[in-house]
Motif scaffolding. Structure first.
Motif, PDB file in Angstrom:
ATOM      1  N   GLU A  81      -4.245  -5.049 -18.527  1.00 38.71           N
ATOM      2  CA  GLU A  81      -3.926  -5.591 -17.144  1.00 38.71           C
ATOM      3  C   GLU A  81      -2.656  -5.427 -16.683  1.00 38.71           C
ATOM      4  O   GLU A  81      -2.209  -5.205 -15.785  1.00 38.71           O
ATOM      5  N   ILE A  82      -1.501  -5.945 -17.850  1.00 35.72           N
ATOM      6  CA  ILE A  82      -0.271  -5.838 -17.334  1.00 35.72           C
ATOM      7  C   ILE A  82       0.330  -4.355 -17.347  1.00 35.72           C
ATOM      8  O   ILE A  82       0.961  -4.301 -16.509  1.00 35.72           O
ATOM      9  N   ASP A  83      -0.404  -3.402 -18.084  1.00 40.72           N
ATOM     10  CA  ASP A  83       0.209  -2.033 -17.678  1.00 40.72           C
ATOM     11  C   ASP A  83      -0.376  -1.737 -16.534  1.00 40.72           C
ATOM     12  O   ASP A  83       0.224  -0.883 -15.977  1.00 40.72           O
ATOM     13  N   VAL A  84      -1.611  -1.929 -15.896  1.00 39.85           N
ATOM     14  CA  VAL A  84      -2.081  -1.865 -14.709  1.00 39.85           C
ATOM     15  C   VAL A  84      -1.146  -2.319 -13.681  1.00 39.85           C
ATOM     16  O   VAL A  84      -0.750  -1.651 -12.667  1.00 39.85           O
ATOM     17  N   LEU A  85      -0.685  -3.567 -13.869  1.00 43.73           N
ATOM     18  CA  LEU A  85      -0.019  -4.275 -12.935  1.00 43.73           C
ATOM     19  C   LEU A  85       1.625  -3.510 -12.763  1.00 43.73           C
ATOM     20  O   LEU A  85       2.048  -3.356 -11.563  1.00 43.73           O
ATOM     21  N   ARG A  86       2.122  -3.260 -13.957  1.00 44.38           N
ATOM     22  CA  ARG A  86       3.169  -2.372 -13.938  1.00 44.38           C
ATOM     23  C   ARG A  86       3.367  -0.981 -13.255  1.00 44.38           C
ATOM     24  O   ARG A  86       4.149  -0.875 -12.540  1.00 44.38           O
ATOM     25  N   ASN A  87       1.969  -0.354 -13.465  1.00 46.04           N
ATOM     26  CA  ASN A  87       2.064   0.770 -12.639  1.00 46.04           C
ATOM     27  C   ASN A  87       1.627   0.621 -10.957  1.00 46.04           C
ATOM     28  O   ASN A  87       2.212   1.434 -10.353  1.00 46.04           O
ATOM     29  N   LEU A  88       1.088  -0.389 -10.988  1.00 42.05           N
ATOM     30  CA  LEU A  88       0.898  -0.858  -9.329  1.00 42.05           C
ATOM     31  C   LEU A  88       2.000  -1.266  -8.593  1.00 42.05           C
ATOM     32  O   LEU A  88       2.460  -0.844  -7.465  1.00 42.05           O
ATOM     33  N   LEU A  89       3.258  -1.605  -9.399  1.00 42.40           N
ATOM     34  CA  LEU A  89       4.643  -1.888  -8.984  1.00 42.40           C
ATOM     35  C   LEU A  89       5.793  -0.741  -9.168  1.00 42.40           C
ATOM     36  O   LEU A  89       6.874  -0.928  -8.683  1.00 42.40           O
ATOM     37  N   SER A  90       5.073   0.371  -9.461  1.00 41.03           N
ATOM     38  CA  SER A  90       6.173   1.469  -9.828  1.00 41.03           C
ATOM     39  C   SER A  90       6.506   1.896  -8.513  1.00 41.03           C
ATOM     40  O   SER A  90       5.778   1.918  -7.454  1.00 41.03           O
ATOM     41  N   PRO A  91       7.687   2.574  -8.310  1.00 39.80           N
ATOM     42  CA  PRO A  91       8.094   3.101  -6.941  1.00 39.80           C
ATOM     43  C   PRO A  91       7.164   4.325  -6.720  1.00 39.80           C
ATOM     44  O   PRO A  91       7.227   4.629  -5.655  1.00 39.80           O
ATOM     45  N   LYS A  92       6.417   4.889  -7.416  1.00 38.76           N
ATOM     46  CA  LYS A  92       5.431   5.954  -6.872  1.00 38.76           C
ATOM     47  C   LYS A  92       4.388   5.444  -6.041  1.00 38.76           C
ATOM     48  O   LYS A  92       3.863   6.013  -5.031  1.00 38.76           O
ATOM     49  N   CYS A  93       4.222   4.148  -6.303  1.00 40.45           N
ATOM     50  CA  CYS A  93       3.002   3.437  -5.598  1.00 40.45           C
ATOM     51  C   CYS A  93       3.637   2.935  -4.218  1.00 40.45           C
ATOM     52  O   CYS A  93       2.795   2.550  -3.163  1.00 40.45           O
ATOM     53  N   ILE A  94       4.716   2.409  -4.221  1.00 35.77           N
ATOM     54  CA  ILE A  94       5.346   1.491  -2.935  1.00 35.77           C
ATOM     55  C   ILE A  94       6.358   2.419  -2.462  1.00 35.77           C
ATOM     56  O   ILE A  94       7.219   2.837  -2.604  1.00 35.77           O
ATOM     57  N   ASN A  97       9.629   1.125   0.047  1.00 38.71           N
ATOM     58  CA  ASN A  97       9.948  -0.338  -0.375  1.00 38.71           C
ATOM     59  C   ASN A  97      10.676  -0.211  -1.616  1.00 38.71           C
ATOM     60  O   ASN A  97      10.212  -1.187  -2.483  1.00 38.71           O
ATOM     61  N   ARG A  98      11.486   0.701  -2.055  1.00 43.70           N
ATOM     62  CA  ARG A  98      12.022   0.647  -3.252  1.00 43.70           C
ATOM     63  C   ARG A  98      12.514  -0.499  -3.899  1.00 43.70           C
ATOM     64  O   ARG A  98      12.382  -0.644  -5.267  1.00 43.70           O
ATOM     65  N   GLY A  99      13.298  -1.158  -3.142  1.00 43.34           N
ATOM     66  CA  GLY A  99      14.000  -2.480  -3.565  1.00 43.34           C
ATOM     67  C   GLY A  99      13.189  -3.455  -4.208  1.00 43.34           C
ATOM     68  O   GLY A  99      13.233  -3.956  -5.258  1.00 43.34           O
ATOM     69  N   SER A 100      12.024  -3.683  -3.459  1.00 35.87           N
ATOM     70  CA  SER A 100      11.018  -4.883  -3.978  1.00 35.87           C
ATOM     71  C   SER A 100      10.176  -4.256  -5.158  1.00 35.87           C
ATOM     72  O   SER A 100       9.981  -4.814  -6.030  1.00 35.87           O
ATOM     73  N   SER A 101       9.950  -3.068  -5.175  1.00 36.35           N
ATOM     74  CA  SER A 101       9.358  -2.473  -6.394  1.00 36.35           C
ATOM     75  C   SER A 101      10.005  -2.626  -7.656  1.00 36.35           C
ATOM     76  O   SER A 101       9.375  -2.799  -8.621  1.00 36.35           O
ATOM     77  N   LEU A 102      11.475  -2.256  -7.534  1.00 37.64           N
ATOM     78  CA  LEU A 102      12.048  -2.590  -8.789  1.00 37.64           C
ATOM     79  C   LEU A 102      12.383  -3.848  -9.094  1.00 37.64           C
ATOM     80  O   LEU A 102      12.139  -4.105 -10.345  1.00 37.64           O
ATOM     81  N   GLN A 103      12.288  -4.816  -8.175  1.00 32.14           N
ATOM     82  CA  GLN A 103      12.372  -6.087  -8.600  1.00 32.14           C
ATOM     83  C   GLN A 103      10.976  -6.724  -9.221  1.00 32.14           C
ATOM     84  O   GLN A 103      10.877  -7.324 -10.212  1.00 32.14           O
ATOM     85  N   GLY A 104       9.838  -5.742  -8.719  1.00 30.63           N
ATOM     86  CA  GLY A 104       8.686  -6.272  -9.326  1.00 30.63           C
ATOM     87  C   GLY A 104       8.512  -5.712 -10.737  1.00 30.63           C
ATOM     88  O   GLY A 104       8.121  -6.373 -11.713  1.00 30.63           O
TER      89      GLY A 104
END
Length: 118
Positions: A81-94, A97-104
């Protein structure tokens, strides 16, 4: 003198009964929910909803993990689940809004470092 007996990196409780994984996931939710409101309008509802759902699923798994005696399968599920969350927060998904994704990513990985060292 009291000595803490926690094992590093596994999220087991220390001598005082503090469960670190659950605390960190809760902190992530407190930080992440307001940040999800800053997502681009096109991704605010679907992607942010998936991220929010994944954060709460991870919290639920951490609570289950705290209560179980045999923790291996629940730890594996939480890791997924943590890995799924990491992938959802990757810059490829967002997009856009690169700044927020990197903070995520920094928030989920716990390293405090981003891809470009920001």
């Amino acid at each position: 003198m009291e000595e803490k007996q926690g094992t590093q990196g596994t999220g087991t409780s220390n001598g005082n009964g503090i469960f670190h994984i659950k605390e960190k996931i809760y902190e992530m939710i407190l930080y992440g929910n307001p940040a999800l409101k800053d997502f681009p309008k096109t991704e605010r509802y679907v992607l942010a909803g998936k991220i929010r759902e994944s954060m709460y699923t991870a919290l639920e798994m951490a609570v289950r993990l705290e209560k179980k005696y045999h923790k291996k399968t629940t730890l594996q599920d939480l890791d997924i689940e943590i890995d799924v969350l990491r992938n959802l927060l990757s810059p490829k998904c967002i997009n856009g809004n690169r700044g927020s994704s990197l903070q995520g990513r920094k928030m989920v990985s716990g390293t405090g470092k981003t891809d470009k060292g920001h």
